[in-house]
Write a protein that holds these residues in place. Sequence first.
Motif, PDB file in Angstrom:
ATOM      1  N   ARG A  30       0.850  -1.195   0.000  1.00  0.00           N
ATOM      2  CA  ARG A  30       0.000   0.000   0.000  1.00  0.00           C
ATOM      3  C   ARG A  30       0.881   1.238   0.000  1.00  0.00           C
ATOM      4  NH1 ARG A  30      -3.343  -3.251   3.694  1.00  0.00           N
ATOM      5  NH2 ARG A  30      -1.689  -3.002   5.229  1.00  0.00           N
ATOM      6  N   TRP A  96     -10.487   2.281   5.541  1.00  0.00           N
ATOM      7  CA  TRP A  96      -9.985   1.129   6.293  1.00  0.00           C
ATOM      8  C   TRP A  96     -10.708  -0.149   5.854  1.00  0.00           C
ATOM      9  CZ3 TRP A  96      -5.883   0.375   9.266  1.00  0.00           C
ATOM     10  CH2 TRP A  96      -5.254   1.477   9.870  1.00  0.00           C
ATOM     11  N   ARG A  97     -12.020  -0.050   5.701  1.00  0.00           N
ATOM     12  CA  ARG A  97     -12.835  -1.234   5.425  1.00  0.00           C
ATOM     13  C   ARG A  97     -12.678  -1.726   3.993  1.00  0.00           C
ATOM     14  NH1 ARG A  97     -17.159   1.117   6.417  1.00  0.00           N
ATOM     15  NH2 ARG A  97     -17.944   1.465   4.308  1.00  0.00           N
ATOM     16  N   GLU A  98     -12.650  -0.793   3.033  1.00  0.00           N
ATOM     17  CA  GLU A  98     -12.738  -1.173   1.628  1.00  0.00           C
ATOM     18  C   GLU A  98     -11.401  -1.190   0.888  1.00  0.00           C
ATOM     19  OE1 GLU A  98     -15.417  -2.349   0.689  1.00  0.00           O
ATOM     20  OE2 GLU A  98     -17.063  -1.398   1.781  1.00  0.00           O
ATOM     21  N   PHE A 100      -7.898  -0.905   2.868  1.00  0.00           N
ATOM     22  CA  PHE A 100      -6.813  -1.496   3.657  1.00  0.00           C
ATOM     23  C   PHE A 100      -7.148  -2.897   4.169  1.00  0.00           C
ATOM     24  CE2 PHE A 100      -5.978   3.081   3.937  1.00  0.00           C
ATOM     25  CZ  PHE A 100      -4.677   3.093   3.463  1.00  0.00           C
ATOM     26  N   GLY A 101      -8.361  -3.118   4.637  1.00  0.00           N
ATOM     27  CA  GLY A 101      -8.748  -4.436   5.139  1.00  0.00           C
ATOM     28  C   GLY A 101      -8.551  -5.542   4.121  1.00  0.00           C
ATOM     29  N   PRO A 102      -9.036  -5.354   2.886  1.00  0.00           N
ATOM     30  CA  PRO A 102      -8.881  -6.417   1.889  1.00  0.00           C
ATOM     31  C   PRO A 102      -7.434  -6.680   1.481  1.00  0.00           C
ATOM     32  CG  PRO A 102     -10.645  -4.913   1.270  1.00  0.00           C
ATOM     33  CD  PRO A 102      -9.910  -4.273   2.405  1.00  0.00           C
ATOM     34  N   THR A 103      -6.524  -5.741   1.765  1.00  0.00           N
ATOM     35  CA  THR A 103      -5.121  -5.935   1.384  1.00  0.00           C
ATOM     36  C   THR A 103      -4.239  -6.202   2.598  1.00  0.00           C
ATOM     37  OG1 THR A 103      -4.848  -3.505   1.352  1.00  0.00           O
ATOM     38  CG2 THR A 103      -5.301  -4.609  -0.742  1.00  0.00           C
ATOM     39  N   ASP A 104      -4.852  -6.486   3.737  1.00  0.00           N
ATOM     40  CA  ASP A 104      -4.104  -6.986   4.883  1.00  0.00           C
ATOM     41  C   ASP A 104      -3.702  -8.441   4.615  1.00  0.00           C
ATOM     42  OD1 ASP A 104      -4.081  -4.765   6.538  1.00  0.00           O
ATOM     43  OD2 ASP A 104      -5.959  -5.283   7.535  1.00  0.00           O
ATOM     44  N   GLY A 107      -6.140 -11.144   3.448  1.00  0.00           N
ATOM     45  CA  GLY A 107      -7.305 -10.450   2.926  1.00  0.00           C
ATOM     46  C   GLY A 107      -7.792 -11.037   1.612  1.00  0.00           C
ATOM     47  N   SER A 108      -8.902 -10.491   1.125  1.00  0.00           N
ATOM     48  CA  SER A 108      -9.525 -11.008  -0.094  1.00  0.00           C
ATOM     49  C   SER A 108      -8.941 -10.400  -1.362  1.00  0.00           C
ATOM     50  CB  SER A 108     -11.030 -10.719  -0.064  1.00  0.00           C
ATOM     51  OG  SER A 108     -11.262  -9.306  -0.120  1.00  0.00           O
ATOM     52  N   VAL A 111     -10.900  -4.810  -3.629  1.00  0.00           N
ATOM     53  CA  VAL A 111     -10.795  -3.415  -3.203  1.00  0.00           C
ATOM     54  C   VAL A 111     -11.851  -2.583  -3.921  1.00  0.00           C
ATOM     55  CG1 VAL A 111      -9.291  -1.390  -3.127  1.00  0.00           C
ATOM     56  CG2 VAL A 111      -8.334  -3.672  -2.779  1.00  0.00           C
TER      57      VAL A 111
END
Length: 212
Positions: A30, A96-98, A100-104, A107-108, A111
């Motif tokens: 990121r 954060w939800r859409e 950063f979360g998916p690219t932790d 994650g899925s 994005v």
Amino acid sequence: MKLEAITWQRMAERLAGHLDAPAAGDTWQRVGIDGAPAADTGVLAEELAGALRSRGRAVLVVAAGGFLRPASLRFEYGRQDVDAYLQGWYDTGALWREVFGPTDPGGSGRVLPDLWNPVTDRATRSPYAELPPGGVVILHGPLLLGHWFPFDLSVHVSLSAGALGRRTPESERWTLPAFARYARDTDPASTADVLVRADDPRHPAWTGLPPS
């Protein structure tokens, strides 16, 4: 602080090489490119995206302007409230939800490239982008630092107070105190991994790459 003259294209190539230096593996990276609207952070974002794609990397460029809150929330205290602009215009929770979360790790990779259209004041309903592991998200726009966003690399495109004033349209000059406060309280020039001075957008200068 010593700055080195460089072109946007050369800067993008150097940044892309830095991101490739450690093995990206199966994790996402990121990148945050922070700067006032007058700094036109999208220029470097697109240059960097092109440099990364030429290296075989999957890239998604996300503009923070696509994650504004609805007008009813942004303008709750008036259309030119500095405090609201600093703290309530951008939907950091949605980022954060859409984004950063998916690219932790784990994650899925799904994005959302944008959420809200400020012109129509409606949800964009854009489809999710499927970013494969090893891909890069480049988030660019104002006021990105100070939210603890987990950037692997952060860049601040800085303008002097004079340049910021000259390059900010009259209708947006009410935001200048917000950026003065952001500079004082968040100190993005020191917080970012890379500082770019772009008073003259034709001749940027930068601090160079952070230590590997």
